[in-house]
Design a protein around this motif. Structure first.
Motif, PDB file in Angstrom:
ATOM      1  N   GLU A 138       0.777  -1.178  -0.229  1.00  0.00           N
ATOM      2  CA  GLU A 138       0.182   0.083   0.095  1.00  0.00           C
ATOM      3  C   GLU A 138       1.087   1.049   0.091  1.00  0.00           C
ATOM      4  OE1 GLU A 138      -3.401  -0.066  -0.269  1.00  0.00           O
ATOM      5  OE2 GLU A 138      -3.656  -2.196  -0.108  1.00  0.00           O
ATOM      6  N   ILE A 139      -0.009   2.464  -0.346  1.00  0.00           N
ATOM      7  CA  ILE A 139       1.291   3.689  -0.327  1.00  0.00           C
ATOM      8  C   ILE A 139       0.509   4.731   1.118  1.00  0.00           C
ATOM      9  CG2 ILE A 139       1.391   3.863  -2.855  1.00  0.00           C
ATOM     10  CD1 ILE A 139      -0.985   6.025  -2.638  1.00  0.00           C
ATOM     11  N   LEU A 140       1.735   5.159   1.601  1.00  0.00           N
ATOM     12  CA  LEU A 140       1.926   6.006   2.636  1.00  0.00           C
ATOM     13  C   LEU A 140       2.001   7.382   2.872  1.00  0.00           C
ATOM     14  CD1 LEU A 140       2.446   2.908   5.428  1.00  0.00           C
ATOM     15  CD2 LEU A 140      -0.181   4.109   4.944  1.00  0.00           C
ATOM     16  N   THR A 141       1.776   7.934   3.888  1.00  0.00           N
ATOM     17  CA  THR A 141       2.419   9.314   3.641  1.00  0.00           C
ATOM     18  C   THR A 141       3.298  10.057   4.671  1.00  0.00           C
ATOM     19  OG1 THR A 141       0.486  10.548   2.479  1.00  0.00           O
ATOM     20  CG2 THR A 141       2.243  11.801   3.623  1.00  0.00           C
ATOM     21  N   GLY A 142       4.766   9.757   4.473  1.00  0.00           N
ATOM     22  CA  GLY A 142       4.995   9.848   5.419  1.00  0.00           C
ATOM     23  C   GLY A 142       6.486  10.871   5.060  1.00  0.00           C
ATOM     24  N   ILE A 154      12.120   7.946   6.806  1.00  0.00           N
ATOM     25  CA  ILE A 154      11.364   8.688   6.640  1.00  0.00           C
ATOM     26  C   ILE A 154       9.819   7.873   7.861  1.00  0.00           C
ATOM     27  CG2 ILE A 154       8.980   8.763   5.306  1.00  0.00           C
ATOM     28  CD1 ILE A 154      10.633   8.325   2.726  1.00  0.00           C
ATOM     29  N   THR A 155       9.230   8.936   8.581  1.00  0.00           N
ATOM     30  CA  THR A 155       8.890   8.594   9.483  1.00  0.00           C
ATOM     31  C   THR A 155       7.515   7.972   9.397  1.00  0.00           C
ATOM     32  OG1 THR A 155       9.688   9.335  11.123  1.00  0.00           O
ATOM     33  CG2 THR A 155       7.674   9.351  12.055  1.00  0.00           C
ATOM     34  N   LEU A 156       6.825   7.138   9.688  1.00  0.00           N
ATOM     35  CA  LEU A 156       5.130   6.685   8.772  1.00  0.00           C
ATOM     36  C   LEU A 156       4.395   6.637  10.545  1.00  0.00           C
ATOM     37  CD1 LEU A 156       6.074   4.108   6.211  1.00  0.00           C
ATOM     38  CD2 LEU A 156       5.894   6.180   6.120  1.00  0.00           C
ATOM     39  N   ILE A 169      13.692   7.924  -6.123  1.00  0.00           N
ATOM     40  CA  ILE A 169      14.012   8.362  -6.939  1.00  0.00           C
ATOM     41  C   ILE A 169      15.103   9.054  -7.557  1.00  0.00           C
ATOM     42  CG2 ILE A 169      12.535   9.937  -8.822  1.00  0.00           C
ATOM     43  CD1 ILE A 169      10.010   9.271  -7.138  1.00  0.00           C
ATOM     44  N   PRO A 170      15.503   9.076  -8.624  1.00  0.00           N
ATOM     45  CA  PRO A 170      17.182   9.325  -9.694  1.00  0.00           C
ATOM     46  C   PRO A 170      16.690  10.613  -9.419  1.00  0.00           C
ATOM     47  CG  PRO A 170      16.637   7.508 -10.303  1.00  0.00           C
ATOM     48  CD  PRO A 170      15.555   7.753  -9.556  1.00  0.00           C
ATOM     49  N   ARG A 171      17.994  11.742  -8.495  1.00  0.00           N
ATOM     50  CA  ARG A 171      17.966  13.152  -8.381  1.00  0.00           C
ATOM     51  C   ARG A 171      16.639  14.035  -7.703  1.00  0.00           C
ATOM     52  NH1 ARG A 171      18.810  11.013 -13.502  1.00  0.00           N
ATOM     53  NH2 ARG A 171      16.353  11.702 -14.526  1.00  0.00           N
ATOM     54  N   GLU A 172      15.484  13.410  -6.941  1.00  0.00           N
ATOM     55  CA  GLU A 172      14.985  13.722  -6.695  1.00  0.00           C
ATOM     56  C   GLU A 172      15.429  14.075  -4.924  1.00  0.00           C
ATOM     57  OE1 GLU A 172      10.277  13.127  -5.587  1.00  0.00           O
ATOM     58  OE2 GLU A 172      11.454  11.199  -5.090  1.00  0.00           O
ATOM     59  N   GLU A 173      15.508  15.125  -3.935  1.00  0.00           N
ATOM     60  CA  GLU A 173      15.899  15.438  -3.192  1.00  0.00           C
ATOM     61  C   GLU A 173      14.682  15.287  -1.820  1.00  0.00           C
ATOM     62  OE1 GLU A 173      17.208  19.704  -3.016  1.00  0.00           O
ATOM     63  OE2 GLU A 173      17.984  19.270  -4.651  1.00  0.00           O
ATOM     64  N   TYR A 174      15.814  14.934  -0.679  1.00  0.00           N
ATOM     65  CA  TYR A 174      14.466  14.702   0.410  1.00  0.00           C
ATOM     66  C   TYR A 174      15.128  15.460   1.395  1.00  0.00           C
ATOM     67  CZ  TYR A 174      14.215  10.619  -2.054  1.00  0.00           C
ATOM     68  OH  TYR A 174      13.914   9.484  -3.651  1.00  0.00           O
ATOM     69  N   ASN A 175      14.531  16.471   1.176  1.00  0.00           N
ATOM     70  CA  ASN A 175      14.746  17.163   2.686  1.00  0.00           C
ATOM     71  C   ASN A 175      14.067  16.914   3.923  1.00  0.00           C
ATOM     72  OD1 ASN A 175      16.660  18.689   1.066  1.00  0.00           O
ATOM     73  ND2 ASN A 175      14.813  19.396  -0.400  1.00  0.00           N
ATOM     74  N   PHE A 176      14.785  17.695   4.913  1.00  0.00           N
ATOM     75  CA  PHE A 176      13.924  17.556   6.339  1.00  0.00           C
ATOM     76  C   PHE A 176      12.508  18.172   6.358  1.00  0.00           C
ATOM     77  CE2 PHE A 176      13.327  19.493  10.459  1.00  0.00           C
ATOM     78  CZ  PHE A 176      13.319  17.561  11.716  1.00  0.00           C
ATOM     79  N   ASP A 178      10.145  17.099   5.137  1.00  0.00           N
ATOM     80  CA  ASP A 178       9.056  16.953   3.143  1.00  0.00           C
ATOM     81  C   ASP A 178       8.634  15.951   3.542  1.00  0.00           C
ATOM     82  OD1 ASP A 178      10.238  18.822   2.128  1.00  0.00           O
ATOM     83  OD2 ASP A 178      11.162  17.770   0.947  1.00  0.00           O
ATOM     84  N   ARG A 179       7.115  16.269   3.542  1.00  0.00           N
ATOM     85  CA  ARG A 179       5.663  15.340   3.150  1.00  0.00           C
ATOM     86  C   ARG A 179       5.676  14.455   1.782  1.00  0.00           C
ATOM     87  NH1 ARG A 179       2.740  15.517   7.642  1.00  0.00           N
ATOM     88  NH2 ARG A 179       0.676  14.236   5.948  1.00  0.00           N
ATOM     89  N   ILE A 180       5.708  13.282   2.108  1.00  0.00           N
ATOM     90  CA  ILE A 180       6.348  12.862   0.680  1.00  0.00           C
ATOM     91  C   ILE A 180       5.635  11.351   0.748  1.00  0.00           C
ATOM     92  CG2 ILE A 180       9.160  13.249   0.094  1.00  0.00           C
ATOM     93  CD1 ILE A 180       9.512  10.595   1.078  1.00  0.00           C
TER      94      ILE A 180
END
Length: 369
Positions: A138-142, A154-156, A169-176, A178-180
């Motif tokens: 399934e998909i969750l928002t973290g 990632i906190t779920l 994802i290549p070249r995707e940035e994950y910043n503190f 961020d909701r993904i």
């Protein structure tokens, strides 16, 4: 533990806060007290600890076998002594004698606390595992918490998940902070709690996003037959409608592209091509090579291969940059695809002339895009 009411109040508070069943807590305390008592009396004495579930009263019993002649006072009791406790005892019965361990309120309580804390942690880990194992696939928002080397943590909600480099994802940035949205790949039970592996690059992430944004997909009216994805660059989705009155591509695109644009924004602007699945592999392959126009398709079902002819000026479009369009079409359809231009086909006899006529009739009204 002299104050049973305080014990019961504490147990109830822990049960409410931690969501742990009270019986699990009682059993944990009984186990911890049993350990403490055995240290007090020695391993040779059989001990039973019981807590009254209503009052919280703790009782400790030494268990001894009723015999005619006592050879081991730690494990046996005479019939006469046993019947003084309970007239109903017979030879071979197990008599229970109420005992009060030395320093039980001081030394044993500390030991009990340590074991109980351990049991609580085990129960909490089990509760967390049971909660998240149901969320696999399934998909969750973290919320992005931190980086651990190349991994992203990632906190779920109540647990953390690990996004490894291969699932990013290549070249995707994950910043503190961020909701993904992430796709839950696997949940494993460990001594430190559930180990949750998630993905941002898995094709199923795209499928689940469409299920969230397109009611027809969620309800099963529109079915996603296949997905081919090169994360961070392009995804092709083949859809089919079980209702002739519902356009599957239109349903997924939405008015003015609203629905597909939401999906695209969730995967960092990755391009998404939506095509209509077709039971005829010739039509299916032609659609999969969109945005190129296809002039003819010849299929060999024995080896699941197809020969495709496209207009001369669209050969590079059909193949795509670094072969991506052709590669994704092959993944989407499950066919090996060999593409040549019209002039190349004419020179080599790549596809017989009659195939063009058959395909033109099959694709009556097909327009170049």
């Amino acid at each position: 533990m002299d104050n049973a009411s305080e014990l019961m109040d504490a147990l109830q508070q822990i049960s409410n806060e931690k969501g742990i069943d009270r019986e699990v807590i009682f059993e944990a305390i009984e186990t911890s007290l049993l350990t403490a008592c055995k240290k007090n009396f020695g391993a040779s004495v059989n001990i039973r600890v019981a807590i009254d579930r209503e009052s919280g009263q703790v009782d400790v019993f030494a268990q001894k076998t009723v015999v005619g002649t006592v050879a081991d006072a730690n494990a046996e009791i005479s019939l006469e002594e046993a019947r003084a406790l309970n007239p109903g005892y017979e030879l071979g019965d197990t008599a229970e004698i109420s005992v009060k361990p030395r320093n039980f309120g001081r030394i044993s309580a500390q030991t009990a606390k340590q074991v109980v804390v351990q049991k609580f942690r085990e129960a909490e880990r089990e509760i967390l595992y049971n909660e998240y194992i149901t969320k696999e696939r399934e998909i969750l928002t973290g919320i992005v918490q931190r980086r651990d080397r190349r991994n992203v943590i990632i906190t779920l909600g109540k647990a953390d998940a690990v996004l490894t480099p291969g699932e990013q994802i290549p070249r995707e940035e994950y910043n503190f902070q961020d909701r993904i949205k992430v796709y839950v790949l696997e949940v494993k039970q460990t001594t430190k709690g559930p180990l949750i592996s998630v993905s941002r690059s898995h094709p199923e992430l795209v499928k689940r996003l469409f299920e969230q944004e397109v009611p027809e997909v969620f309800d099963g009216v529109v079915e996603i037959k296949s997905i081919a994805r090169e994360a961070g660059s392009r995804t092709k989705v083949a859809v089919w409608s079980n209702n002739p009155n519902v356009d599957p591509v239109g349903a997924c695109v939405g008015q003015n592209g609203h629905r597909v644009n939401i999906v695209v924004s969730e995967i960092n602007g990755e391009k998404v091509d939506i095509i209509e699945w077709d039971p005829d592999p010739r039509r299916y392959i032609a659609s999969a090579l969109s945005p190129s126009r296809v002039l003819a398709v010849a299929c060999n079902r024995d080896d699941q291969s197809a020969k495709v002819v496209v207009p001369d000026h669209q050969l590079s479009l059909a193949i795509g940059r670094e072969g991506q369009n052709a590669r994704l079409a092959a993944k989407l359809t499950g066919w090996r695809i060999d593409i040549k231009s019209e002039s190349q086909s004419d020179e080599t006899g790549f596809i017989p002339e009659e195939v063009y006529t058959e395909f033109a009739a099959l694709y009556d009204g097909f327009e170049e895009v």
